[in-house]
Design a protein around this motif. Structure first.
Motif, PDB file in Angstrom:
ATOM      1  N   ASN A  83       0.696  -1.315   0.065  1.00 26.45           N
ATOM      2  CA  ASN A  83       0.038   0.057  -0.014  1.00 26.45           C
ATOM      3  C   ASN A  83       0.642   1.220   0.114  1.00 26.45           C
ATOM      4  O   ASN A  83       0.483   2.236  -0.595  1.00 26.45           O
ATOM      5  N   ARG A  84       1.987   1.316   0.859  1.00 27.95           N
ATOM      6  CA  ARG A  84       3.117   2.257   0.938  1.00 27.95           C
ATOM      7  C   ARG A  84       3.490   2.572  -0.422  1.00 27.95           C
ATOM      8  O   ARG A  84       3.795   3.731  -1.065  1.00 27.95           O
ATOM      9  N   VAL A  85       3.817   1.683  -1.283  1.00 29.59           N
ATOM     10  CA  VAL A  85       4.482   1.746  -2.439  1.00 29.59           C
ATOM     11  C   VAL A  85       3.519   2.139  -3.624  1.00 29.59           C
ATOM     12  O   VAL A  85       3.804   2.895  -4.299  1.00 29.59           O
ATOM     13  N   GLU A  86       2.190   1.830  -3.494  1.00 30.52           N
ATOM     14  CA  GLU A  86       1.042   2.240  -4.228  1.00 30.52           C
ATOM     15  C   GLU A  86       0.889   3.515  -3.971  1.00 30.52           C
ATOM     16  O   GLU A  86       0.870   4.471  -5.079  1.00 30.52           O
ATOM     17  N   ARG A  87       0.756   4.039  -2.820  1.00 34.62           N
ATOM     18  CA  ARG A  87       0.648   5.475  -2.496  1.00 34.62           C
ATOM     19  C   ARG A  87       1.843   6.425  -3.218  1.00 34.62           C
ATOM     20  O   ARG A  87       1.534   7.575  -3.895  1.00 34.62           O
ATOM     21  N   ARG A  88       3.085   5.788  -2.863  1.00 32.58           N
ATOM     22  CA  ARG A  88       4.242   6.762  -3.636  1.00 32.58           C
ATOM     23  C   ARG A  88       4.007   6.792  -5.159  1.00 32.58           C
ATOM     24  O   ARG A  88       4.483   7.694  -5.692  1.00 32.58           O
ATOM     25  N   TRP A  89       3.763   5.582  -5.768  1.00 30.48           N
ATOM     26  CA  TRP A  89       3.573   5.643  -7.173  1.00 30.48           C
ATOM     27  C   TRP A  89       2.465   6.577  -7.531  1.00 30.48           C
ATOM     28  O   TRP A  89       2.745   7.299  -8.461  1.00 30.48           O
ATOM     29  N   LEU A  90       1.384   6.636  -6.975  1.00 28.76           N
ATOM     30  CA  LEU A  90       0.217   7.668  -7.284  1.00 28.76           C
ATOM     31  C   LEU A  90       0.934   9.026  -6.994  1.00 28.76           C
ATOM     32  O   LEU A  90       0.437   9.959  -7.785  1.00 28.76           O
TER      33      LEU A  90
END
Length: 103
Positions: A83-90
């Motif tokens: 989820n942290r990786v996804e938030r950073r990508w977004l």
């Protein structure tokens, strides 16, 4: 899969970016293995009861519980990392907002 460790989220091909997360992200394996060993421990616990080896119940029960809790904790920690990786990508791709499923 390109860099599934760095970014296991499927950003482009689905409206459900976490579908199949446990298959793509190999860092789930220790947690899944721990849960599998915990399930075997449950079978051993039941066998110990069936054969009336009551002296085995406390250590086997503690080991089984520890394996299951550790497995779920590892999977939860990995899901939070994803989820942290996804938030950073977004945050890095503001033009690519996730698509919502059509109703």
């Amino acid at each position: 899969m390109k860099g599934a460790y760095r970014d296991p989220v499927d950003h482009s091909r689905t409206t459900q970016p976490h579908a199949g997360e446990s298959f793509i992200d190999t860092l789930w394996l220790p947690g899944l293995l721990s849960i599998a060993l915990g399930v075997l421990g449950v079978a051993g616990f039941i066998a110990a009861i069936a054969y009336r080896h009551l002296e085995l119940l406390p250590p086997l029960g503690l080991l089984t519980a520890a394996l299951m809790v550790a497995g779920f904790a590892l999977i939860t920690a990995e899901h939070h990392r994803v989820n942290r990786v996804e938030r950073r990508w977004l945050a890095e791709h503001p033009d690519r907002r996730p698509q919502l499923p059509a109703h």
